[in-house]
Design an enzyme around this catalytic site. Structure first.
Site, PDB file in Angstrom:
ATOM      1  CG  HIS A  65      -2.156  -0.885   0.974  1.00  0.00           C
ATOM      2  ND1 HIS A  65      -3.444  -0.470   1.222  1.00  0.00           N
ATOM      3  CD2 HIS A  65      -2.266  -2.155   0.499  1.00  0.00           C
ATOM      4  CE1 HIS A  65      -4.291  -1.445   0.913  1.00  0.00           C
ATOM      5  NE2 HIS A  65      -3.590  -2.475   0.477  1.00  0.00           N
ATOM      6  CG  ASP A  66       5.067   3.379   1.287  1.00  0.00           C
ATOM      7  OD1 ASP A  66       4.545   4.518   1.325  1.00  0.00           O
ATOM      8  OD2 ASP A  66       6.293   3.205   1.246  1.00  0.00           O
ATOM      9  N   PRO A 155      -5.999  -0.882  -5.940  1.00  0.00           N
ATOM     10  CG  PRO A 155      -5.057  -2.912  -6.578  1.00  0.00           C
ATOM     11  CD  PRO A 155      -4.700  -1.493  -6.264  1.00  0.00           C
ATOM     12  CG  HIS A 185      -4.354 -11.808  -1.125  1.00  0.00           C
ATOM     13  ND1 HIS A 185      -5.459 -11.327  -1.797  1.00  0.00           N
ATOM     14  CD2 HIS A 185      -3.786 -10.721  -0.527  1.00  0.00           C
ATOM     15  CE1 HIS A 185      -5.541 -10.013  -1.623  1.00  0.00           C
ATOM     16  NE2 HIS A 185      -4.540  -9.630  -0.859  1.00  0.00           N
ATOM     17  CG  ASP A 231      -3.565 -20.477   1.662  1.00  0.00           C
ATOM     18  OD1 ASP A 231      -4.385 -21.407   1.547  1.00  0.00           O
ATOM     19  OD2 ASP A 231      -2.337 -20.629   1.533  1.00  0.00           O
ATOM     20  CB  THR A 234      -0.467 -23.528   3.959  1.00  0.00           C
ATOM     21  OG1 THR A 234      -0.496 -22.898   2.658  1.00  0.00           O
ATOM     22  CG2 THR A 234      -0.442 -25.034   3.788  1.00  0.00           C
ATOM     23  CG  ASP A 239       1.996 -22.387   0.680  1.00  0.00           C
ATOM     24  OD1 ASP A 239       1.098 -21.586   0.329  1.00  0.00           O
ATOM     25  OD2 ASP A 239       1.817 -23.244   1.561  1.00  0.00           O
TER      26      ASP A 239
END
Length: 312
Positions: A65-66, A155, A185, A231, A234, A239
């Site tokens: 975000h930066d 976004p 994510h 996720d 995991t 990953d």
């Protein structure tokens, strides 16, 4: 956060300036002026992630975000922090502040907050089992921040694929970069308010059992800040499981699942789901590119004494 261009001419100028500025960055920037800088950042991040595994995702998100203009503007109290994509959801400021305080005690006004955040993002990925990469250094800190630019540039969770592509292309990041960076994510959580519409009939491209399981902690009204793992396979490991989830229509956010929805990005998602090395390579390449978006260098900006406020 870097300002968007107003015309084709200004876009060319901005890209040229960004390229020139990134050319001034160097992985050895602090070797003489603050040789323990990277060790201190790594230690601070490792301690924070060990105490709270979610902090790794929070620091990575803070960097993202930066870094639609990597100048530590997002760390300034108020302003950009109050933008729609940021308000009430950004975390990790205290970790960066603690690292900055430690560095100020040994290298007075030498290591920028922008560099601390950029390195901390890399070290967060590594701490959770992800790949490492060399971070070019020498960014300086902005003296201003803009909520309006954050609102227009970043976004959101309901973005379509075309909207995502436009936002990334605006920052000279291509479609593969976009899909790879979305793989961040694979760690972290999202608030109910960001996926409620998706699980209550707003989207058809969602696994029914997956949607049902999410409703237990995300009612149709209330519980806006209730959290779910981005996720589910995991959640605390960096990953390629994020992409496997997309193949099964188990992307938590609308903006996740649109990457695999009979779209031009489908093949890239399949590749990353089946080839962890391909994802790691694309992700590190994209992170370096993102970290080089319009940095302040040389005599631009300042080296803040405190990351949350400009120097007086």
């Amino acid at each position: 956060m870097a300002m968007g261009s107003a015309s084709c001419i200004s876009l060319v100028v901005l890209v040229a300036l960004a390229t020139a500025a990134s050319g001034q960055l160097s992985s050895t920037f602090y070797d003489t002026s603050c040789p323990r800088a990277l060790v201190a950042i790594k230690s601070g991040v490792a301690a924070a992630v060990s105490s709270d595994p979610r902090m790794g995702a929070s620091l990575l998100r803070l960097h993202f975000h930066d870094c639609f203009g990597c100048d530590a503007s997002v760390l300034l109290t108020g302003m950009e922090q109050n933008a729609g994509p940021n308000v009430g959801s950004l975390r990790g400021f205290g970790v960066i502040d603690n690292i900055k305080t430690q560095l100020e005690s040994v290298c007075k006004q030498t290591v920028s907050c922008a560099d601390i955040l950029t390195v901390a993002a890399r070290d967060s990925v590594v701490a959770l089992g992800g790949p490492s990469w060399t971070v070019p250094l020498g960014r300086r800190d902005s003296t201003t921040a803009s909520a309006s630019l954050a609102n227009s540039d970043l976004p959101g969770p309901s973005s379509s694929r075309s909207q995502l592509e436009a936002a990334f292309l605006k920052k000279n990041l291509n479609t593969v970069d976009m899909v790879a960076l979305s793989g961040a994510h694979t760690i972290g959580k999202a608030q109910c308010s960001n996926f409620r519409t998706r699980i209550y009939g707003g989207d058809t491209n969602i696994n029914t059992a997956f949607a049902t399981s999410l409703k237990a902690n995300c009612p149709q009204s209330g519980g806006n800040t209730n959290l779910a793992n981005l996720d589910t396979m995991t959640p605390n490991a960096f990953d390629n499981a994020y992409y496997t989830n997309l193949l099964s229509q188990k992307g938590l956010l609308h903006s996740d699942q649109v990457l695999f929805n009979n779209e031009t990005t489908d093949n890239t998602v399949r590749n990353f789901a089946s080839n962890a090395a391909a994802f790691s390579s694309a992700f590190t390449t994209a992170m370096i590119k993102m970290g080089n978006i319009a940095p302040l260098t040389g005599t631009q900006g300042q080296i803040r004494l405190s990351c949350s406020k400009v120097n007086s």
